[in-house]
Structures are given as C-alpha cells and as structure tokens.
Design an enzyme around this catalytic site. Structure first.
Site, PDB file in Angstrom:
ATOM      1  CG  LEU A  52      -1.956  -1.054   1.409  1.00  0.00           C
ATOM      2  CD1 LEU A  52      -2.704  -0.845   2.729  1.00  0.00           C
ATOM      3  CD2 LEU A  52      -2.937  -1.064   0.252  1.00  0.00           C
ATOM      4  CG  ASP A  53       0.741   4.107  -3.099  1.00  0.00           C
ATOM      5  OD1 ASP A  53       1.628   3.305  -3.470  1.00  0.00           O
ATOM      6  OD2 ASP A  53      -0.100   4.591  -3.878  1.00  0.00           O
TER       7      ASP A  53
END
Length: 251
Positions: free
Chosen positions: A67-68
């Site tokens: 996930l960013d």
C-alpha cells in the site's frame, strides 16, 4: 447523514491493529503515513509496518502486497516462506479481490471502468517506458458540493466518494487512472491537484491521501475488512446494503 459503523478503538502506541491471524497469515489495518517496508524512495523514514509488526509478534514476516505510504487499510503478511509463495502467486495472478474507497475531484459517472495502460514506473516520465495492462472499476457512492471556490469560474467545489476495484496491481494504479479520468484523488501530492488538496484539508480538518483499502478477499481463503477511520465520517453515505467490500459490483 447517518453515522457510519464505528471503527474499533486504536491499538496501543507502537502497535498495529490486527484484523486477521492464522498459522499462515496476519493482516493489519495500516494507518495513513506509514511505509509498508523500508524504501529508498523515503530513506529517512525509519518506521514501517513490517518492522513494527515483526516486533509486535516476535517473528519474521513476508509482505504479500504493498500500500502506498499515504494509503490506509488492509495489509497482509505471510508468516512463513511457503505461505508467501502461495499467496504471493495469487496476488501476481490477479485472483485476489481488493476494494478501496477514495475521495476524488468532481463527480465521475455513477459507475464505470478504465483499461488505459500504465507505464511501469510512476516515478519516471511515461514516455519511452513499457506500457503495462491495467484495469480499474469504480462505483460512485456519494456526491458532495462544498461552499468554497478553488476555480474562480465556480463559487463552490465538487467532490465524490467512490468505491474502487483494481483488477490489476500496478503501482499507483488507482491514483494514476483517476488522474487520467480528470478526477484525481484528493490529497495526492504526486498525481493530484495542490489547490484542491489544500482546500479540502482546510474544510475537513484532515490532511491525508483520501484512499483506504477496505477489504481483501483471498481465493479460497479469508475475506478481511478494515472499516474506514473516523476522518471518513463526513464523507460516508448510509452503508445499508453497500458496505465497502460487499458484493456491489458485478463479478
């Protein structure tokens, strides 16, 4: 607007909220602003989910996906190498179903999809890079028109809450696809619009990338859900029959 389902209380300081745990997997609710693992792109940042969770559980773990940093929500780790190979292959094959919610600029169509190819590396200019197949579907959940002006041509500003299903797993896929659609994510400092990011942060009292991973469903395995945090309360419609991660999109 009805109050959405309340998120569980925050975990003790320095720990991550565990959403699912078994002999092969552990899933946590990653807060916005936390790296998944050490990254050369953010070399000064020492805290990351992998290190925190390994210290919390006292064992080595294997991240199954990313996930960013600015994205919150469901994040999965394998407890051993065999599970990492098995579930890592499912992520690579695109058989893992992922659902997100996002706040975007403007009012996109009620539902739709885009299959515009994306360059391999979002940190580099797209020209000259290999173009990779990418497919994203969305469903609009709510429209908002707020009484502040970002564009002098308009006295108010429009935003929408959307549920998003990435059918492929390219880096920054949701963020780049909605930029291409002219509905960039609010709070996205790379692919979004600074004036809108600042205006919404002032209006809502929260500065973040408005992207949350609501659920991950593994083929033949568990479906793991992370309710959105309290900062989403002003954006969420009545979830009756349409909770994030539910069967509200065609398969």
């Amino acid at each position: 607007m009805p109050t959405p389902q309340a998120a569980p209380p925050p975990p003790p300081a320095g720990t991550l909220r565990v959403l699912h745990s078994d002999a092969d997997l552990v899933a946590v609710d990653k807060p916005a602003g936390l790296l998944v693992h050490p990254s050369a792109l953010d070399a000064h940042e020492q805290r990351h989910a992998l290190g925190l969770l390994q210290n919390q559980l006292g064992q080595r773990l294997h991240p199954l996906h990313r996930l960013d940093k600015g994205t919150s929500g469901v994040l999965l780790f394998a407890r051993h190498a065999q599970a990492a190979r098995h579930w890592g292959a499912a992520f690579e094959a695109g058989t893992v179903a992922k659902r997100y919610i996002a706040l975007v600029r403007g009012w996109p169509a009620e539902s739709g999809s885009t299959a515009q190819p994306l360059a391999r590396d979002p940190e580099q200019p797209s020209r000259g890079q290999p173009q990779l197949a990418a497919h994203t579907r969305w469903r609009r959940l709510a429209c908002h028109e707020w009484p502040f002006s970002v564009d002098p041509r308009h006295p108010s500003s429009r935003y929408a809450l959307v549920e998003v299903e990435p059918l492929t797993g390219r880096r920054h896929q949701i963020r780049r696809h909605f930029k291409q659609l002219a509905h960039p994510l609010v709070g996205d400092t790379t692919h979004g619009k600074g004036p809108h990011n600042r205006a919404v942060a002032a209006w809502l009292g929260t500065q973040r990338l408005w992207l949350h991973a609501c659920s991950v469903a593994l083929p033949g395995g568990p479906r793991i859900v992370a309710p959105p945090g309290p900062e989403w309360a002003a954006l969420l419609p009545d979830w009756t029959g349409a909770r994030p991660g539910g069967a509200i999109m065609p398969g």
